[in-house]
Structure formats: C-alpha cells, structure tokens
Scaffold this active site. Structure first.
Site, PDB file in Angstrom:
ATOM      1  N   GLU A  41       0.856  -1.193   0.000  1.00  0.00           N
ATOM      2  CA  GLU A  41       0.000   0.000   0.000  1.00  0.00           C
ATOM      3  C   GLU A  41       0.895   1.246   0.000  1.00  0.00           C
ATOM      4  O   GLU A  41       1.950   1.247   0.638  1.00  0.00           O
ATOM      5  CB  GLU A  41      -0.838  -0.019   1.295  1.00  0.00           C
ATOM      6  CG  GLU A  41      -1.677   1.210   1.563  1.00  0.00           C
ATOM      7  CD  GLU A  41      -2.215   1.261   2.999  1.00  0.00           C
ATOM      8  OE1 GLU A  41      -1.526   0.788   3.927  1.00  0.00           O
ATOM      9  OE2 GLU A  41      -3.338   1.766   3.181  1.00  0.00           O
ATOM     10  N   ASN A  92      -7.241   6.032  -1.579  1.00  0.00           N
ATOM     11  CA  ASN A  92      -6.135   5.126  -1.297  1.00  0.00           C
ATOM     12  C   ASN A  92      -6.358   3.933  -2.238  1.00  0.00           C
ATOM     13  O   ASN A  92      -7.279   3.151  -2.042  1.00  0.00           O
ATOM     14  CB  ASN A  92      -6.168   4.706   0.175  1.00  0.00           C
ATOM     15  CG  ASN A  92      -4.926   3.935   0.595  1.00  0.00           C
ATOM     16  OD1 ASN A  92      -4.231   3.373  -0.242  1.00  0.00           O
ATOM     17  ND2 ASN A  92      -4.673   3.893   1.895  1.00  0.00           N
ATOM     18  N   LYS A 137      -9.648   1.778  -1.647  1.00  0.00           N
ATOM     19  CA  LYS A 137      -9.810   1.257  -0.282  1.00  0.00           C
ATOM     20  C   LYS A 137     -11.154   1.656   0.325  1.00  0.00           C
ATOM     21  O   LYS A 137     -11.470   2.846   0.430  1.00  0.00           O
ATOM     22  CB  LYS A 137      -8.658   1.768   0.579  1.00  0.00           C
ATOM     23  CG  LYS A 137      -8.584   1.194   1.989  1.00  0.00           C
ATOM     24  CD  LYS A 137      -7.286   1.695   2.653  1.00  0.00           C
ATOM     25  CE  LYS A 137      -7.063   1.146   4.040  1.00  0.00           C
ATOM     26  NZ  LYS A 137      -5.746   1.601   4.579  1.00  0.00           N
ATOM     27  N   GLU A 151      -6.244   8.751   7.735  1.00  0.00           N
ATOM     28  CA  GLU A 151      -6.748   8.310   6.427  1.00  0.00           C
ATOM     29  C   GLU A 151      -8.157   8.818   6.157  1.00  0.00           C
ATOM     30  O   GLU A 151      -8.495   9.125   5.007  1.00  0.00           O
ATOM     31  CB  GLU A 151      -6.723   6.781   6.339  1.00  0.00           C
ATOM     32  CG  GLU A 151      -5.312   6.241   6.170  1.00  0.00           C
ATOM     33  CD  GLU A 151      -5.319   4.762   5.828  1.00  0.00           C
ATOM     34  OE1 GLU A 151      -5.916   4.384   4.815  1.00  0.00           O
ATOM     35  OE2 GLU A 151      -4.721   3.986   6.607  1.00  0.00           O
ATOM     36  N   CYS A 168      -4.670  -2.964   3.004  1.00  0.00           N
ATOM     37  CA  CYS A 168      -4.388  -2.849   4.442  1.00  0.00           C
ATOM     38  C   CYS A 168      -5.581  -3.233   5.311  1.00  0.00           C
ATOM     39  O   CYS A 168      -5.928  -4.396   5.383  1.00  0.00           O
ATOM     40  CB  CYS A 168      -3.895  -1.437   4.743  1.00  0.00           C
ATOM     41  SG  CYS A 168      -3.104  -1.292   6.382  1.00  0.00           S
ATOM     42  N   ASN A 191       0.361  -0.931   5.284  1.00  0.00           N
ATOM     43  CA  ASN A 191       1.260  -0.171   6.153  1.00  0.00           C
ATOM     44  C   ASN A 191       0.603  -0.236   7.519  1.00  0.00           C
ATOM     45  O   ASN A 191      -0.391   0.468   7.766  1.00  0.00           O
ATOM     46  CB  ASN A 191       1.325   1.312   5.761  1.00  0.00           C
ATOM     47  CG  ASN A 191       2.156   1.616   4.527  1.00  0.00           C
ATOM     48  OD1 ASN A 191       3.181   2.278   4.590  1.00  0.00           O
ATOM     49  ND2 ASN A 191       1.685   1.151   3.377  1.00  0.00           N
TER      50      ASN A 191
END
Lengths: 313, 313
Positions: free
Chosen positions: B47, B106, B123, B142, B172, B197
């Site tokens: 990621e 993302n 994501k 995020e 993730c 991550n």
C-alpha cells in the site's frame, strides 16, 4: 468492578452407538463436577453431546428417533440440570431436538448457574447432504435429519452470575462461516460458545484433508473470528474414534486478540479452563473494530443478496 | 493443464519523508528485477508504495498534494511499467490517487505482464480519524485525506499469462474485515493481492498492542479469510521505522487452506516467493465452502442493514 468469568470447555471422547444413555450422562456429570471443582461458572459441552454423531449413518424410524430429545430438560437430562444448579455452574449443551410439531433441529442451549435457560440456538449452517453418498463408509447426513435453524443468531444478555455478558452460540460448521460470527458481533457479543463434531478426514470424500489439517482449520477460524469480532470464544469437540470413524479434538478457549489461552491435549474426556475477562473485548470493540465508525455496509450487498458465486466473465 | 502462477511479494523497508521519488523508484525496480529473476509472473508491492505513510502527519496544501499521483501511469512511475513489460511480469501497486475531479483515494492497481491494467481498487475500509488526536506523536488521518472507495470489491478475470485467475485486491485494513474477503469470495476469487502499512503499536492510542501481537493479527486474518474463501492471498507490508514511527513486516503468501507458504523474515526490502496452484482452490470451493449449497443469506440480514452494534437489552 471486574467482569471475569472462569469458563471450562468439557471436551468429550467418543460416544459409541452401543453406549447407554446412563453411561453418557455419567461422563457429563463427571466433567461438570471437575469443572465446578476448578471454580468454573460455565462449562461448554460439545454438539450432540448426548449421543454418537449419528448423521454418519443412514438410519430411519425408531432407531433415528432414539437420538432425539423430545423436551428439554427431560428425565434423562434432568440430573445434569439438577447437579449444575446445586454446584452453581451453568452450561452449554448440544443435542438433537424434536419439536412437538415434528420438526428436527441440531440445537444448543445455554443454562445459567441458577438453572434458568438463557437461550436456545438451532444450527443454521448444516453441512453434508440429504442423499447418502454412494459407496462411502461414513455419511454426513445432517441435511437429511435436520431442518435449517429458524432462530437466526440471537445473542443473550446473561445475568449477574456471568457479569451480564453478551453471550452467543454456534454449532460446529457455523464456526467456519464469518457471517455467523458477524451476526453475533453486531449484537456486541463478548462470549461465543460452540460445540462441534468434526471428522478427522474429509467428510465430503476428498483425499487432501487429514486430522492435523482439520484441527488447524478448526482452531484458525475460532482465533480469527474471535479477533475480528473482539470476543472470547470457547470451542469444544466430541473427539476420538466413534465406531471406527475419527473425530478431531483441539477444543480451545480463545481471547479477543485471537490468542489460544487453553487447548485440549487429548482426544478424550478433558477439561480446559480459562479466566475470561469480558472487558478485554473493549480494546477491539471500541477501536479497530468500532463497527459504527468503520463498517461500510453499502459495499456488502452481495453477502445478503445471494448464496452462491458469480464469477467475472 | 496446470494453473500454477509463481507469485512474489515485494516487502519494502521504510520510506522516509526525505527520500526522493527517484530513490524509491530505484528500490521498486530492484525488487521487480529480483522477483522476475526468480521466475515470478506477478509481484505484489505494498500500500502507498511510492511514498512514506503520510497519513501519520497533519499536513495540507502543496506538501499533502505532493504525495498523490494525478494519473497512472505518470512520468515518475512509467519506468516500472516499462521494465515490468520487458521482463514479462505483472504487478500490484498501491498509491495515493488524485482524480481530475479532485477526489482522493487510497488506491491499488493490478497490471498484467503485457502491461495492461487489469483493474483498479479504491480502499473501502479507511481506518483512523478525520480530526487529529490531540497530543499524539503520530496520527492516523486516512479518513481526513481519502474518500471511501467507491468501486466496491470488484474481482477481475486475468488473461492467459495468469491462467485466467479470478483476482481481487484489498488494501491494508480491508483485510481485517471478513466482508471484504466474502465480497471477493462471492465472485470466485482465486488470488487476493493486498498491500499494507500497519503500525507496530496501537494506531488508536491504546497500550495493549505491540509489534508481535499486531504481526500475529495481520497473519491470522490473511490465513483464516483465505481458508474461509478458498483462495490464495498475498499480503505485503511496508515495514520498519519511517521517521521514527514503526511499521510491522510479516509479509506472507497464504494457500487456500490458510497455511503460510512464504513469509518475510526482515523489516526491509525483501522478496518472498511461492508457486500458487490455482486449482488448489477447488477443494474448498466445491466442498466445505460450496456457497450455493451451504450459505444461508436469509439469516445474515443485519450484516447489510446496519453498520454498528445493537446489544440485547
């Protein structure tokens, strides 16, 4: 105020076809006494704890009916209820249920230390087949002998003896389906009790699964689903060779991090114990798995719209 | 006809704020070369593979914008596309996406060995918060910097180079949510690629999670969800200390039984490799996890009806 429950898993060794009801009940009572003597306030027995795993046989009529309980408790099981209440310990018990209306379910109940039945669950994820597999030495005929559970996945708020724990039940194959766990997780479950009878070979007739792999699968799904729903889980086997057909053991108690804190070492009658601090569930429930903050149901539609697979073209 | 794909995971060590784009691209190219030299036909990068994990910082304006890709490929990334095509290897790449309309996601893409982009994923399960946590040394922002993915969980049918595998992507935190896996499982996924991550401490500010426990969680969810959906999974970390903030490693390749067949041993740039036989998915998909035969969506309603918990009274 501490919310710790000492919980026992009462793994059972095999129950043969020829074993009498009295013989089996004596084993259950011994396990109950052992768990209570170790201070447990809850003991989890296996799926179909009162009989052999009869769905491996193609049977009918009186023979089949003899494996079912027509009321709960009944005269055969009443000694377990009586002794548990006297000892101040509750229990999870799996059994084959026949209703007055003639329905048949693979069922479990949770009984509190005061003897009250907190809740009942009827197995939703029935494995196996309706028709026997030609040529197979052992069958898996749960879809023949039971109806699909009709109660969903209810969670129950326990009383003070269990620190008002949010409790839930599953039975065997349910534990391999993340939907079972999520349905309980969406009710804030803190303690999942489940019993199982899982073959030590591929019950679907394949050649690639053995007892080691199937015990690994069993433990893995308890661990991961407990973690992903931030709950304790107690998974308890009927194990060993029943009339020549092997069942895995591996009964375990898993914490809300997915860590195994107790696991059976034998394939026989064996008590495992853990002190389950219900407040350990808060770390997951409030943070990583704060469902209200982080789930995105708009993107989950297919999970409830259909049962099967549709591949991309 | 055999359907074996040799797959590589390209774990990356840390990428510091001060690292130049050229420096990072040189590392990606070295990992690509290494994977191709070992015969891999697919290499999975982490990621946000092109930058540091910038959501740990409260930033804005030009500094923030500098972490986003405004097209894909672009001049910075084109060398990776070119070299991969020349070597006949495809890849999964995670990056921060800025759209022409000003949206931010993302994102990950799957690029086939012929250089074509097979699919894109944005994501869905964004962790963290919109507002910074007061007093925290490192943030998890995020939810501030990205919009929730708007593409669902699409699966893609690969070309002949990958034996027409049904492929899917996650990023993730998605891997901790069984719904992500089930959405792909319901499309018959055979190979899930995901980069991550993940902090080596509790990113939500708790004190009970360390790198060992968080690496265990990361591996556990890949194993169990791969098993429960009868798919291969390749989970790849950006690892190590980025400007003082730790990230776990533990990149792994997991088979459809949930067994780890390869796992990174370092917190640095490291290739892991496995030969993934797609036909090993059939045992699960056709038997235990034959969804059409065994799932019971009528009992899963709450999973899509609501996000959060409703406890029993």
């Amino acid at each position: 105020m501490s919310r710790i429950i000492r919980v026992a898993g009462a793994q059972m060794g095999p129950t043969q076809k020829a074993d009498s009801r009295d013989h089996t009940m004596a084993r259950l009572l011994r396990l109950l006494e052992d768990a209570a003597a170790q201070g447990a306030k809850l003991v989890v027995f296996p799926e179909l704890a009162l009989t052999t795993f009869f769905p491996r046989w193609l049977i009918a009529g009186t023979e089949l009916d003899g494996y079912f309980e027509h009321s709960m408790p009944n005269a055969d099981v009443q000694p377990l209820f009586n002794r548990a209440r006297a000892l101040g310990i509750g229990f999870y018990l799996g059994y084959a249920e026949a209703t007055p209306e003639g329905q048949h379910f693979n069922t479990a109940i949770l009984v509190q230390p005061d003897g009250s039945i907190l809740g009942q669950y009827r197995k939703v994820h029935l494995p196996g087949s309706v028709e026997p597999r030609p040529g197979a030495l052992y069958q898996q005929l749960e879809k023949r002998y039971f109806q699909y559970g009709d109660l969903g996945f209810p969670a129950f708020r326990a009383g003070e003896d269990w620190h008002k724990a949010v409790t839930g039940m599953m039975i065997c194959n349910d534990r391999r389906w993340p939907e079972s766990w999520r349905m309980l997780g969406l009710q804030g479950v803190e303690l999942v009790c489940l019993g199982y009878n899982s073959a030590a070979y591929d019950p679907n007739g394949g050649k690639t699964e053995d007892a080691v792999l199937r015990t690994f699968h069993s433990t893995l799904v308890a661990q991961a689903n407990a973690y992903m729903n931030a709950t304790w889980a107690v998974a308890v086997a009927k194990a060993g060779e029943e009339d020549g057909s092997g069942l895995i053991g591996g009964s375990c108690i898993v914490d809300p991090n997915g860590l195994v804190v107790a696991q059976a070492k034998t394939l026989g009658d064996e008590i495992i114990i853990a002190d389950c601090d219900l407040d350990l569930c808060r770390q997951g429930k409030d943070k990583m798995f704060n469902f209200a903050a982080h789930r995105r149901p708009a993107h989950y539609a297919a999970i409830t719209e259909r049962a099967g697979v549709i591949e991309p073209s």
